[in-house]
Design a protein around this motif. Structure first.
Motif, PDB file in Angstrom:
ATOM      1  N   GLN A  17      47.790  39.986-106.192  1.00  0.00           N
ATOM      2  CA  GLN A  17      47.268  41.341-106.431  1.00  0.00           C
ATOM      3  C   GLN A  17      47.486  42.083-107.813  1.00  0.00           C
ATOM      4  OE1 GLN A  17      47.212  43.933-102.883  1.00  0.00           O
ATOM      5  NE2 GLN A  17      45.236  44.017-102.971  1.00  0.00           N
ATOM      6  N   GLN A  18      48.870  41.968-107.900  1.00  0.00           N
ATOM      7  CA  GLN A  18      49.528  42.530-109.159  1.00  0.00           C
ATOM      8  C   GLN A  18      48.862  41.944-110.542  1.00  0.00           C
ATOM      9  OE1 GLN A  18      53.660  42.686-109.313  1.00  0.00           O
ATOM     10  NE2 GLN A  18      53.824  44.170-110.908  1.00  0.00           N
ATOM     11  N   GLY A  19      48.931  40.577-110.263  1.00  0.00           N
ATOM     12  CA  GLY A  19      48.511  39.726-111.295  1.00  0.00           C
ATOM     13  C   GLY A  19      49.322  39.558-112.499  1.00  0.00           C
ATOM     14  N   PHE A  20      50.727  39.732-112.354  1.00  0.00           N
ATOM     15  CA  PHE A  20      51.785  39.580-113.293  1.00  0.00           C
ATOM     16  C   PHE A  20      52.411  38.095-113.086  1.00  0.00           C
ATOM     17  CE2 PHE A  20      56.032  39.699-115.206  1.00  0.00           C
ATOM     18  CZ  PHE A  20      55.729  40.287-116.371  1.00  0.00           C
ATOM     19  N   TYR A  21      52.563  37.552-114.140  1.00  0.00           N
ATOM     20  CA  TYR A  21      53.105  36.187-114.113  1.00  0.00           C
ATOM     21  C   TYR A  21      54.226  36.193-115.421  1.00  0.00           C
ATOM     22  CZ  TYR A  21      49.423  35.193-110.864  1.00  0.00           C
ATOM     23  OH  TYR A  21      48.545  35.419-109.862  1.00  0.00           O
ATOM     24  N   PRO A  22      55.251  35.409-114.979  1.00  0.00           N
ATOM     25  CA  PRO A  22      56.432  35.159-116.241  1.00  0.00           C
ATOM     26  C   PRO A  22      55.631  34.093-117.244  1.00  0.00           C
ATOM     27  CG  PRO A  22      57.355  34.678-114.043  1.00  0.00           C
ATOM     28  CD  PRO A  22      56.024  35.378-113.751  1.00  0.00           C
ATOM     29  N   GLU A  23      56.421  34.061-118.298  1.00  0.00           N
ATOM     30  CA  GLU A  23      55.914  32.919-119.202  1.00  0.00           C
ATOM     31  C   GLU A  23      55.890  31.597-118.552  1.00  0.00           C
ATOM     32  OE1 GLU A  23      55.974  32.434-123.660  1.00  0.00           O
ATOM     33  OE2 GLU A  23      57.008  33.994-122.984  1.00  0.00           O
ATOM     34  N   SER A  24      56.951  31.109-117.572  1.00  0.00           N
ATOM     35  CA  SER A  24      56.980  29.978-117.089  1.00  0.00           C
ATOM     36  C   SER A  24      56.049  29.579-116.263  1.00  0.00           C
ATOM     37  CB  SER A  24      58.379  29.759-116.258  1.00  0.00           C
ATOM     38  OG  SER A  24      58.585  30.904-115.320  1.00  0.00           O
ATOM     39  N   ARG A  25      55.108  30.463-115.771  1.00  0.00           N
ATOM     40  CA  ARG A  25      54.133  30.491-114.760  1.00  0.00           C
ATOM     41  C   ARG A  25      52.825  30.157-115.512  1.00  0.00           C
ATOM     42  NH1 ARG A  25      55.714  32.494-109.762  1.00  0.00           N
ATOM     43  NH2 ARG A  25      53.762  32.115-108.857  1.00  0.00           N
ATOM     44  N   ILE A  26      52.537  30.551-116.373  1.00  0.00           N
ATOM     45  CA  ILE A  26      51.106  30.389-117.294  1.00  0.00           C
ATOM     46  C   ILE A  26      50.868  29.125-117.870  1.00  0.00           C
ATOM     47  CG2 ILE A  26      50.760  33.169-117.482  1.00  0.00           C
ATOM     48  CD1 ILE A  26      51.855  30.914-120.482  1.00  0.00           C
ATOM     49  N   GLN A  27      51.859  27.982-117.602  1.00  0.00           N
ATOM     50  CA  GLN A  27      51.664  26.935-118.236  1.00  0.00           C
ATOM     51  C   GLN A  27      50.349  26.270-117.799  1.00  0.00           C
ATOM     52  OE1 GLN A  27      54.975  24.608-117.750  1.00  0.00           O
ATOM     53  NE2 GLN A  27      56.324  25.741-118.920  1.00  0.00           N
TER      54      GLN A  27
ATOM     55  N   SER B 281      44.186  28.009-124.153  1.00  0.00           N
ATOM     56  CA  SER B 281      44.593  29.193-124.878  1.00  0.00           C
ATOM     57  C   SER B 281      43.400  30.167-125.266  1.00  0.00           C
ATOM     58  CB  SER B 281      45.183  28.568-126.525  1.00  0.00           C
ATOM     59  OG  SER B 281      43.699  27.850-126.871  1.00  0.00           O
ATOM     60  N   GLU B 282      42.343  29.922-124.955  1.00  0.00           N
ATOM     61  CA  GLU B 282      41.123  30.628-125.220  1.00  0.00           C
ATOM     62  C   GLU B 282      41.101  31.432-123.798  1.00  0.00           C
ATOM     63  OE1 GLU B 282      39.245  26.745-123.750  1.00  0.00           O
ATOM     64  OE2 GLU B 282      40.543  27.282-124.909  1.00  0.00           O
ATOM     65  N   TYR B 283      41.509  31.030-122.821  1.00  0.00           N
ATOM     66  CA  TYR B 283      41.468  31.786-121.493  1.00  0.00           C
ATOM     67  C   TYR B 283      42.500  32.879-121.512  1.00  0.00           C
ATOM     68  CZ  TYR B 283      37.843  28.810-119.207  1.00  0.00           C
ATOM     69  OH  TYR B 283      36.870  28.222-118.788  1.00  0.00           O
ATOM     70  N   LEU B 284      43.689  32.286-121.998  1.00  0.00           N
ATOM     71  CA  LEU B 284      45.069  33.061-122.090  1.00  0.00           C
ATOM     72  C   LEU B 284      44.704  34.296-122.874  1.00  0.00           C
ATOM     73  CD1 LEU B 284      47.841  32.967-120.957  1.00  0.00           C
ATOM     74  CD2 LEU B 284      48.551  31.865-123.043  1.00  0.00           C
ATOM     75  N   SER B 285      44.207  34.014-124.066  1.00  0.00           N
ATOM     76  CA  SER B 285      43.894  35.324-125.069  1.00  0.00           C
ATOM     77  C   SER B 285      42.745  36.239-124.603  1.00  0.00           C
ATOM     78  CB  SER B 285      43.317  34.828-126.292  1.00  0.00           C
ATOM     79  OG  SER B 285      42.500  33.820-126.388  1.00  0.00           O
ATOM     80  N   LYS B 286      41.933  35.544-123.599  1.00  0.00           N
ATOM     81  CA  LYS B 286      40.631  36.216-123.416  1.00  0.00           C
ATOM     82  C   LYS B 286      41.177  37.054-122.035  1.00  0.00           C
ATOM     83  CE  LYS B 286      35.916  36.125-122.635  1.00  0.00           C
ATOM     84  NZ  LYS B 286      34.707  34.971-122.612  1.00  0.00           N
TER      85      LYS B 286
ATOM     86  N   GLU C  35      56.315  42.148-122.660  1.00  0.00           N
ATOM     87  CA  GLU C  35      57.751  41.692-122.983  1.00  0.00           C
ATOM     88  C   GLU C  35      58.445  40.742-121.943  1.00  0.00           C
ATOM     89  OE1 GLU C  35      62.048  43.799-123.405  1.00  0.00           O
ATOM     90  OE2 GLU C  35      60.517  45.136-123.287  1.00  0.00           O
ATOM     91  N   ASN C  36      57.786  40.682-120.925  1.00  0.00           N
ATOM     92  CA  ASN C  36      58.652  39.705-119.763  1.00  0.00           C
ATOM     93  C   ASN C  36      57.489  38.892-119.312  1.00  0.00           C
ATOM     94  OD1 ASN C  36      60.870  41.387-119.581  1.00  0.00           O
ATOM     95  ND2 ASN C  36      59.660  42.978-118.300  1.00  0.00           N
ATOM     96  N   GLY C  37      56.224  38.662-119.671  1.00  0.00           N
ATOM     97  CA  GLY C  37      55.393  37.694-119.364  1.00  0.00           C
ATOM     98  C   GLY C  37      53.982  38.100-119.586  1.00  0.00           C
TER      99      GLY C  37
END
Length: 271
Positions: A153-163, A167-172, A178-180
């Motif tokens: 629900q919060q929708g926040f993920y640390p950098e290790s989880r977004i692998q 890239s087009e989805y990530l930027s969009k 700072e933390n993810g």
């Protein structure tokens, strides 16, 4: 404090967990239950396993917390890519063709056992990018773990989880912090996160797509069959069911038809 569950204690917890959730504990995964219950005794400052059993039997909130603690929440974005390829190239085009016949424009999806939200967000990103006007979608994402639902629900993920996110989805659809990475509000608004125990009827009907991957493996045959029958009741005509690549309905008395596409195998309610 009890070092290990006695056989009778294991049997009591195994039975209540099965009755309440359909999750099966056997000799092979008994140690998982043992370690989770030890954590609970420490957390609650209780002297014995029986004390904790008494607590969950008298407190529905603690029962839910206990069921949360014994579930395994392994997931990632775009997990098992062939399923999403089948969604893009086969399922969505066929659903749109059916919608044209009825005049419907909303595609209804259930991500059952959604864990921390990576699966429903993956589906949402794909459909946001793929669906032509006037078609829209609604996703219900459910789990037995309240902790996991809160992460989704919060929708926040640390950098290790977004692998694994293109890239087009990530930027969009994500905002770098700072933390993810934070999922954008536009995408979060397409998903309704909701607590649901697959032992019960969801109340949903006429769903076009159900994802329930790597959940049935924790159920025995009877619980699997009951769960699959409830999916059937929740799904509409010409709808599609995705289960885990190591799971199968083979040998089960079910009305779903096996469907082999060029990308992945899935099941269809072909009425």
């Amino acid at each position: 404090m009890t070092d290990l569950l006695t056989d009778s204690e294991f049997e009591k917890f195994r039975k209540i967990i099965y009755d309440k959730s359909g999750i099966t504990f056997s000799a092979t995964n008994r140690s998982i239950l043992d370690s989770r219950l030890k954590e609970k005794l420490r957390e609650k400052n209780l002297a014995s396993v029986q004390d904790y059993y008494n607590l969950i039997m008298s407190d529905e909130g603690e029962m839910k917390t206990m069921l949360d603690s014994v579930t395994t929440n392994l997931t990632r974005f775009f997990r098992n890519q062939p399923h999403f390829d089948a969604l893009v190239h086969y399922v969505i085009p066929h659903i749109i063709e059916e919608k044209k016949k009825t005049g419907g424009t909303v595609i209804k999806i259930w991500s059952a056992g959604c864990s921390t939200g990576e699966e429903p967000y993956t589906i949402a990103m794909i459909l946001k990018s793929l669906l032509p006007p006037p078609y829209t979608f609604q996703i219900t994402a459910s789990d037995i773990s309240l902790k996991s639902l809160m992460v989704g629900q919060q929708g926040f993920y640390p950098e290790s989880r977004i692998q694994g996110i293109p890239s087009e989805y990530l930027s969009k659809y994500f905002i770098k912090t700072e933390n993810g990475y934070q999922v954008c509000k536009e995408l979060i608004s397409t998903i309704k996160f909701d607590y649901h125990n697959l032992r019960n009827d969801s109340g949903m009907r006429n769903l076009d797509i159900v994802f329930c991957r790597n959940v049935l493996i924790y159920f025995d045959e009877a619980a699997q069959k009951a769960c699959i029958d409830r999916f059937w009741d929740a799904m509409g005509k010409k709808s599609y069911l995705f289960i885990g690549h190591s799971e199968s309905l083979f040998g089960m008395d079910t009305k779903f038809e096996f469907l082999k596409t060029d990308w992945a195998c899935l099941y269809q309610k072909n009425l």
